[in-house]
Design an enzyme around this catalytic site. Sequence first.
Site, short mmCIF file in Angstrom:
data_model
loop_
_atom_site.label_atom_id
_atom_site.label_comp_id
_atom_site.label_asym_id
_atom_site.label_seq_id
_atom_site.Cartn_x
_atom_site.Cartn_y
_atom_site.Cartn_z
N TYR A 174 -4.80 -1.11 -5.39
CA TYR A 174 -3.59 -0.35 -5.10
C TYR A 174 -2.93 0.08 -6.41
O TYR A 174 -2.60 -0.74 -7.26
CB TYR A 174 -2.59 -1.17 -4.28
N SER A 177 -11.13 -7.58 5.81
CA SER A 177 -10.39 -6.42 6.30
C SER A 177 -11.36 -5.36 6.78
O SER A 177 -12.25 -4.94 6.03
CB SER A 177 -9.50 -5.85 5.19
N ASP A 205 1.38 -8.69 1.06
CA ASP A 205 0.01 -8.21 1.04
C ASP A 205 -0.17 -7.09 0.04
O ASP A 205 0.59 -6.12 0.03
CB ASP A 205 -0.38 -7.71 2.44
N PRO A 260 1.07 -0.92 11.79
CA PRO A 260 1.56 -1.13 13.16
C PRO A 260 2.53 -0.04 13.62
O PRO A 260 2.80 0.07 14.81
CB PRO A 260 2.26 -2.50 13.07
N TRP A 278 0.85 -1.20 0.00
CA TRP A 278 0.00 0.00 0.00
C TRP A 278 0.88 1.25 0.00
O TRP A 278 1.79 1.38 0.82
CB TRP A 278 -0.91 -0.01 1.23
#
Length: 325
Positions: free
Chosen positions: A54, A152, A49, A208, A21
Site C-alpha cells: 500500500y 486474502s 489492516d 463492506p 488501503w
Amino acid sequence: MRYRRLGHGPLEVSEISFGTWLTFGDWLQTSNSIRSVHAALDLGINLFDTANMYAAGRAEKVLGKALRTSGRSRNQYLIATKVFNPVGREKDRGLSAAQIAKQLDRSLQRLGTDYIDLYQCHRYDKDAPLEETLEALDRAVKAGKVRAIGLSEWPVEKIQLAAELTSAHAWTPMTSSQPQYSLLWRKPENAVFAACAEHGLGNIVYSPLAQGVLTGKYKPGEKPPKGSRAANNQKNQFMETNGRHFRSDFLLEAVAKLNPIAADLGITMIQLSLAWVLRRPEVSSAIVGASRPEQLAGSAVASGVVLPPDVLARIDAALGDVVLR
C-alpha cells in the site's frame, strides 16, 4: 464496540476494523491519517489492516507512527499486514520462503514493531509450492515475529488444502480469510464462508460499503461529491471490481431504496450495511476506511446492531438483481 474471536486463533478483534488501503500515504496528509487512527482507538477499534505494498510501503510507516504515538501500549491494538505483491519499484514478489522472510522483516521495520499480530498472504501464489509458503509462515510464528497467519482472496480449494497441510505437518494453521463482502457482493456465501467455518478461519471482510456506494452519497445521474473517492481520478479506478462498476446508474437506483429501510430503523445506510455483513457468524470484523477522523464514529456504532428477519427481506427486495452472488 463489540469483539469477536478471529477463527480458532489467539486474536480477539473489534467488529469494526480500520483499513489503510487508498487512504494512507498517498492522497491524505500524514497528520490526518494519524488523527484517524487515534480516533479509531478512542472508539474501541483494535484491529488495523494494511499491506506492505500500500502506497509503496508508506502506509505501513504512517500506521506504525500513528500507533506508536497513540499513548496505547502495544498489547492494546492489533496490526494486520500482508505479503505477496511487489512493493514500489521492487520486481520481486510472491510467497516463497525467501520472499516471506525478506518482506516480513521489512514490514516490521516500517511498522516500527517487534511483531505482527496477523500476517496475511495477500493473494495465492501459484508459482510457490504451498508447503513452502506454509512452513515459512510457521517459522515466522515460532520465531515470535508473527502471532497468527491468514490469507486474502484465495480460491476455496486452496483454503481447504492449506488447512489439510498445516494439520498434517503440525504447522501453524491459518486463522483468517479476507474476502470482499457487502450487500452488493455476496460471492463468499457460495463456498468460502463454509470452508472457513469448517477449518477454523474467521473472516475479516473488506469493502463492506462497496467502495463508498452503500453510504448513499452517490446519486444516479449526478456527478460524485467533491472530495469523494469517485471524484478522485487516482482512486476512481478502484470502484470497478471484476468488470463491474459500482457507480452504474441502475445500481445506484437500487441502493437508494435502502435509505427508507435504514430510516425506519433510526440508523444510517452505513450502519445498515455494516450490520448486514456482521449478521453472519463467519464474519469476525468489517474493515472501514476514513478520509477524516470524524467519519469513523458513524461506522463504529454499527457494532451490535441486529437486523430482524423482516428487514433482511426488505433489503433483498430493494436490491433485487443488482446483487452479485
